[in-house]
Write a protein that holds these residues in place. Structure first.
Motif, PDB file in Angstrom:
ATOM      1  N   THR A 221      31.624  42.268 -16.303  1.00 26.91           N
ATOM      2  CA  THR A 221      33.061  42.063 -16.101  1.00 26.91           C
ATOM      3  C   THR A 221      33.583  40.974 -17.034  1.00 26.91           C
ATOM      4  OG1 THR A 221      33.046  40.292 -14.434  1.00 26.91           O
ATOM      5  CG2 THR A 221      32.585  42.530 -13.655  1.00 26.91           C
ATOM      6  N   THR A 222      34.890  40.743 -16.953  1.00 23.94           N
ATOM      7  CA  THR A 222      35.537  39.717 -17.791  1.00 23.94           C
ATOM      8  C   THR A 222      35.795  38.422 -17.019  1.00 23.94           C
ATOM      9  OG1 THR A 222      37.709  40.647 -17.258  1.00 23.94           O
ATOM     10  CG2 THR A 222      36.621  41.449 -19.259  1.00 23.94           C
ATOM     11  N   PRO A 290      31.266  35.668 -17.956  1.00 22.11           N
ATOM     12  CA  PRO A 290      31.692  36.990 -18.440  1.00 22.11           C
ATOM     13  C   PRO A 290      30.821  37.480 -19.599  1.00 22.11           C
ATOM     14  CG  PRO A 290      33.599  35.590 -18.096  1.00 22.11           C
ATOM     15  CD  PRO A 290      32.393  34.707 -17.920  1.00 22.11           C
TER      16      PRO A 290
END
Length: 342
Positions: A221-222, A290
């Motif tokens: 994910t970010t 991330p």
């Protein structure tokens, strides 16, 4: 370990709407292999459907509710060009052979298909970002006729330490991917022409040295995420086997900062833990930045000869790219057996 079988997945295509789906679709073109055009929609009249099985019960329906996704029976590693009965760990430094079964009777099309079968490797574990963490092993262009076709791909110069996750992708203009985003688990769940195999044989000799294996966990994910490492094994576990986790300084410090939460474990060294209840052990609150993927080590030993082979599943659970708060991000099934038996 709990019996390998069905598990509930909350991530479905229904959640891949709006910005989430747009983001995943945007990655599809970028994820195409070099020299390989991004796939668009196949013409309705020409639609074919080749698939590979995630689990033995898989019929090509995407997505399905079986698990784990990462122990496909349709990828096999053998030491010679003659297909072996059971997949083996690759031998470092020599040519091994990959045998892959592709099936041309999927539920979304029909007819002879022509495409490219590509196979990739990465460090065993979970959270591998597509395509960043995957290295191509080989590829072959083949026609796939109705029925089951076995494709053989040589794997030359296997690097040490010789323990890998493997990913296979069937790429065809008439059998396009639904989408491909950064999450290997989401991609595998929603594309029946992607399969994943993370199975490792561990032979233990009573009183012998530890057998060490690499393991990695990642964040697809970010945003920063907290992740759990879960150990599951049948109640009739291999008596005499011991399992250790050395998180290393970075992961151990992050685990410590979130409260050193876990079950069925005990600390036995500065950064090392022992799994004392492998039927229900967990290490929780492992923080990842991330896009980060960190490697640590697992070690196995045996105090007495193991009476029978048993499977230990080690799985990473955490937030996934499709918005699922706690998804199976991948893992490894370790087949523990007596190293003095034939």
């Amino acid at each position: 370990m709990g019996k390998v079988g069905k598990r509930v997945r909350r991530s479905t295509l229904a959640v891949l709407t709006g910005a989430a789906l747009a983001g995943l679709l945007a990655v599809t073109a970028a994820a195409a292999a070099p020299g390989e055009a991004p796939q668009g929609k196949a013409a309705a009249a020409a639609r074919t459907d080749v698939y590979m099985k995630d689990v033995a019960a898989d019929t090509g329906v995407q997505p399905h509710s079986y698990g784990p996704l990462w122990a496909s029976p349709d990828i096999k590693v053998c030491p010679t060009a003659v297909e072996c009965a059971v997949s083996q760990n690759p031998i470092v430094g020599v040519t091994n052979y990959l045998f892959l079964k592709v099936r041309n009777n999927g539920p979304y099309g029909s007819g002879i298909d022509n495409g490219v079968l590509r196979v990739y490797r990465t460090t065993p574990g979970g959270g591998a970002t597509w395509p960043t963490h995957w290295t191509q092993i080989g590829a072959v262009s083949v026609p796939v006729y109705p029925g089951v076709t076995t494709v053989t791909i040589p794997w030359t110069g296997v690097p040490g330490p010789g323990h890998f996750c493997l990913l296979a992708r069937w790429v065809s203009p008439t059998d396009p991917m639904t989408f491909e985003g950064p999450s290997t688990s989401v991609n595998t769940q929603h594309n029946n022409n992607i399969v994943w195999r993370n199975v490792d044989s561990v032979r233990l000799v009573a009183g012998g040295p530890r057998v060490v294996r690499p393991f990695a966990i990642g964040n697809v994910t970010t945003a920063e995420t907290k992740n759990d490492l879960v150990f599951t094994q049948p109640a009739e576990q291999a008596r005499g086997a011991r399992v250790f986790v050395d998180l290393g300084p970075t992961l151990f410090e992050r685990w410590q900062s979130t409260g050193k939460v876990g079950t069925g474990i005990r600390q036995v060294g500065k950064t090392e833990l022992e799994i004392v209840e492998p039927t229900k052990a967990s290490i929780s609150g492992l923080v990842l930045k991330p896009g980060e993927r960190l490697e640590f080590s697992l070690a196995f030993s045996a105090e007495t000869a193991l009476a029978k082979e048993t499977a230990l599943n080690v799985t990473q659970f955490g937030p996934d790219a499709d918005g699922t708060a706690r998804a199976d991000l991948g893992g490894v099934q370790y087949l523990l057996a007596d190293g003095q038996r034939g």
